[in-house]
Structure formats: C-alpha cells, structure tokens
Design a protein around this motif. Structure first.
Motif, PDB file in Angstrom:
ATOM      1  N   GLN A  87       0.829  -1.207   0.000  1.00 15.72           N
ATOM      2  CA  GLN A  87       0.000   0.000   0.000  1.00 15.72           C
ATOM      3  C   GLN A  87       0.862   1.255   0.000  1.00 15.72           C
ATOM      4  OE1 GLN A  87      -2.681  -0.508   3.325  1.00 15.72           O
ATOM      5  NE2 GLN A  87      -3.230  -2.550   2.607  1.00 15.72           N
ATOM      6  N   ARG A  88       1.895   1.263   0.816  1.00 12.86           N
ATOM      7  CA  ARG A  88       2.795   2.419   0.859  1.00 12.86           C
ATOM      8  C   ARG A  88       3.443   2.660  -0.509  1.00 12.86           C
ATOM      9  NH1 ARG A  88       4.209   0.226   6.327  1.00 12.86           N
ATOM     10  NH2 ARG A  88       3.600   1.826   7.830  1.00 12.86           N
ATOM     11  N   LEU A  89       3.879   1.593  -1.150  1.00 10.74           N
ATOM     12  CA  LEU A  89       4.527   1.714  -2.453  1.00 10.74           C
ATOM     13  C   LEU A  89       3.548   2.229  -3.505  1.00 10.74           C
ATOM     14  CD1 LEU A  89       6.991   1.306  -4.260  1.00 10.74           C
ATOM     15  CD2 LEU A  89       6.278  -1.081  -4.563  1.00 10.74           C
ATOM     16  N   LEU A  90       2.347   1.688  -3.528  1.00 11.71           N
ATOM     17  CA  LEU A  90       1.345   2.143  -4.500  1.00 11.71           C
ATOM     18  C   LEU A  90       0.991   3.615  -4.278  1.00 11.71           C
ATOM     19  CD1 LEU A  90      -0.925  -1.013  -4.595  1.00 11.71           C
ATOM     20  CD2 LEU A  90       0.376  -0.076  -6.525  1.00 11.71           C
ATOM     21  N   LEU A  91       0.883   4.030  -3.036  1.00 12.17           N
ATOM     22  CA  LEU A  91       0.599   5.439  -2.742  1.00 12.17           C
ATOM     23  C   LEU A  91       1.737   6.337  -3.227  1.00 12.17           C
ATOM     24  CD1 LEU A  91      -0.927   4.986   0.793  1.00 12.17           C
ATOM     25  CD2 LEU A  91      -2.079   6.136  -1.124  1.00 12.17           C
ATOM     26  N   LYS A  92       2.959   5.901  -3.022  1.00 17.68           N
ATOM     27  CA  LYS A  92       4.125   6.679  -3.458  1.00 17.68           C
ATOM     28  C   LYS A  92       4.131   6.808  -4.982  1.00 17.68           C
ATOM     29  CE  LYS A  92       9.205   6.627  -3.126  1.00 17.68           C
ATOM     30  NZ  LYS A  92       9.473   7.003  -4.474  1.00 17.68           N
ATOM     31  N   ASP A 144      -4.770  12.220 -16.327  1.00 19.33           N
ATOM     32  CA  ASP A 144      -5.637  11.055 -16.456  1.00 19.33           C
ATOM     33  C   ASP A 144      -4.971  10.059 -17.395  1.00 19.33           C
ATOM     34  OD1 ASP A 144      -7.670   9.252 -16.498  1.00 19.33           O
ATOM     35  OD2 ASP A 144      -9.142  10.574 -17.415  1.00 19.33           O
ATOM     36  N   THR A 145      -3.927   9.416 -16.901  1.00 22.99           N
ATOM     37  CA  THR A 145      -3.164   8.492 -17.729  1.00 22.99           C
ATOM     38  C   THR A 145      -3.566   7.052 -17.445  1.00 22.99           C
ATOM     39  OG1 THR A 145      -1.413   8.243 -16.091  1.00 22.99           O
ATOM     40  CG2 THR A 145      -1.178  10.068 -17.675  1.00 22.99           C
ATOM     41  N   GLN A 146      -3.219   6.184 -18.353  1.00 24.17           N
ATOM     42  CA  GLN A 146      -3.481   4.760 -18.173  1.00 24.17           C
ATOM     43  C   GLN A 146      -2.773   4.236 -16.924  1.00 24.17           C
ATOM     44  OE1 GLN A 146      -5.558   2.932 -20.005  1.00 24.17           O
ATOM     45  NE2 GLN A 146      -5.137   1.038 -18.910  1.00 24.17           N
ATOM     46  N   ALA A 147      -1.534   4.685 -16.712  1.00 23.78           N
ATOM     47  CA  ALA A 147      -0.770   4.234 -15.540  1.00 23.78           C
ATOM     48  C   ALA A 147      -1.469   4.665 -14.253  1.00 23.78           C
ATOM     49  CB  ALA A 147       0.654   4.784 -15.589  1.00 23.78           C
ATOM     50  N   ARG A 148      -1.911   5.917 -14.197  1.00 21.79           N
ATOM     51  CA  ARG A 148      -2.596   6.399 -12.989  1.00 21.79           C
ATOM     52  C   ARG A 148      -3.843   5.563 -12.729  1.00 21.79           C
ATOM     53  NH1 ARG A 148      -3.920  12.672 -11.693  1.00 21.79           N
ATOM     54  NH2 ARG A 148      -1.823  12.602 -10.843  1.00 21.79           N
ATOM     55  N   GLN A 149      -4.600   5.289 -13.778  1.00 21.65           N
ATOM     56  CA  GLN A 149      -5.825   4.500 -13.625  1.00 21.65           C
ATOM     57  C   GLN A 149      -5.515   3.096 -13.095  1.00 21.65           C
ATOM     58  OE1 GLN A 149      -7.785   4.612 -17.434  1.00 21.65           O
ATOM     59  NE2 GLN A 149      -7.991   6.839 -17.386  1.00 21.65           N
ATOM     60  N   GLU A 150      -4.465   2.473 -13.655  1.00 21.81           N
ATOM     61  CA  GLU A 150      -4.125   1.109 -13.244  1.00 21.81           C
ATOM     62  C   GLU A 150      -3.605   1.069 -11.803  1.00 21.81           C
ATOM     63  OE1 GLU A 150      -1.481  -0.460 -16.223  1.00 21.81           O
ATOM     64  OE2 GLU A 150      -3.035  -0.309 -17.779  1.00 21.81           O
ATOM     65  N   TYR A 151      -2.727   1.992 -11.462  1.00 18.61           N
ATOM     66  CA  TYR A 151      -2.192   2.016 -10.092  1.00 18.61           C
ATOM     67  C   TYR A 151      -3.290   2.346  -9.085  1.00 18.61           C
ATOM     68  CZ  TYR A 151       2.665   1.581 -11.608  1.00 18.61           C
ATOM     69  OH  TYR A 151       3.847   1.132 -12.133  1.00 18.61           O
ATOM     70  N   TYR A 152      -4.173   3.248  -9.451  1.00 15.24           N
ATOM     71  CA  TYR A 152      -5.265   3.596  -8.538  1.00 15.24           C
ATOM     72  C   TYR A 152      -6.172   2.389  -8.315  1.00 15.24           C
ATOM     73  CZ  TYR A 152      -9.480   5.452  -6.506  1.00 15.24           C
ATOM     74  OH  TYR A 152     -10.565   5.642  -5.691  1.00 15.24           O
ATOM     75  N   GLN A 153      -6.512   1.677  -9.382  1.00 19.16           N
ATOM     76  CA  GLN A 153      -7.382   0.511  -9.232  1.00 19.16           C
ATOM     77  C   GLN A 153      -6.708  -0.553  -8.369  1.00 19.16           C
ATOM     78  OE1 GLN A 153     -10.703   0.332 -10.272  1.00 19.16           O
ATOM     79  NE2 GLN A 153     -10.559  -1.327  -8.789  1.00 19.16           N
ATOM     80  N   GLU A 154      -5.413  -0.746  -8.568  1.00 19.89           N
ATOM     81  CA  GLU A 154      -4.686  -1.722  -7.751  1.00 19.89           C
ATOM     82  C   GLU A 154      -4.672  -1.293  -6.279  1.00 19.89           C
ATOM     83  OE1 GLU A 154      -0.390  -4.019  -7.427  1.00 19.89           O
ATOM     84  OE2 GLU A 154      -0.757  -2.718  -9.154  1.00 19.89           O
ATOM     85  N   LEU A 155      -4.420  -0.012  -6.038  1.00 17.87           N
ATOM     86  CA  LEU A 155      -4.429   0.491  -4.661  1.00 17.87           C
ATOM     87  C   LEU A 155      -5.811   0.313  -4.035  1.00 17.87           C
ATOM     88  CD1 LEU A 155      -3.144   2.032  -2.270  1.00 17.87           C
ATOM     89  CD2 LEU A 155      -3.991   4.140  -3.365  1.00 17.87           C
TER      90      LEU A 155
END
Length: 146
Positions: free
Chosen positions: A14-19, A27-38
C-alpha cells in the motif's frame, strides 16, 4: 507466518502504491491502473483485517478500543476512495484527495504497527497469531479475486 508479518507485507504494498500514484500526473493509463490496484488492495485489506485481526481482538479489554479505532479509520479511508472515484483524474482536486488518502493511510499503518501490534502481541498467543495469518492471507486472496 504470524499475523503481523502478513499485515506488514500488505502495508508495504500500500505504501509503495501510494508513493507511485503521488508521482503520476493527469488522467493516464498508468494512474488508472495504479489507482485501481491500490483501491483493490485497500478494500480487500480492510475486509480481511477486520475479520482476522480486529474482530478477535475486540473481545479483549486491552485491545477493544484500538480495534474500534482501526475500523473507524477504515471507514474514513473508504470515504476518501469515494471522493477519488467521483473526481476527474486529470483534475488538481484528484491529486489533492490522493494526498489526503496517502496521509490517512500512512497514519493508519504507522499507528497500527507502532501502537496496535505490540498490544495484540501480548493478547494473542503464538498459535492464534499463526491461525489469524492463515485466515487473513486466504481472505485477501479471495477478496482480490472477486
């Protein structure tokens, strides 16, 4: 493995995903994917932790208040996730809400590890710590798959 190690492993994720998320922009694909994972991690963690850590500790005088406090903080985290869900990812407000979530989650994890784990360590015996870890990890797998 004991419950504390299982929880710490997920806390580190969780700490790593938040960082990582705090370093994304727009609104990038990476942001969307990391947010969904978090979000999946936080929601699954809350369910499994409440069932396999807080619930058994609510029956002990030494840990009942800490358990209630932890559950209350999970609700606050849920509310921040809802704000993020309802805010455009490319908006500056989204990053503002993410920073609030990051602060709340990191506070919760630090408090749990530094204050709650020592109390729970005295309340639970070694067998209970191992059984709770097994239940927690099974629940996490199940929650993440659903």
């Amino acid at each position: 493995m004991k419950i504390f190690e299982a929880l710490r492993q997920d806390h580190e994720k969780q700490r790593l995903l938040l960082k990582i998320l705090a370093e994304t922009s727009g609104d990038t694909q990476a942001r969307q994917e990391y947010y969904q994972e978090l979000k999946d991690q936080l929601e699954s963690h809350a369910v499994a932790e409440e069932r396999h850590f807080y619930s058994p500790l609510m029956h002990e005088d030494a840990s009942v208040e800490l358990s209630r406090h932890g559950v209350a903080e999970h609700h606050e985290i849920d509310e921040l996730l809802e704000k993020l869900d309802n805010t455009d990812m490319s908006s500056p407000a989204w990053l503002h809400h993410l920073k609030a979530l990051k602060e709340k989650v990191e506070h919760h994890l630090d408090e749990e590890e530094q204050e709650f784990f020592p109390v729970a360590g005295q309340v639970l015996n070694d067998n209970e710590k191992e059984k709770l870890a097994d239940g927690y990890t099974d629940e996490m797998k199940s929650e993440l798959q659903s």
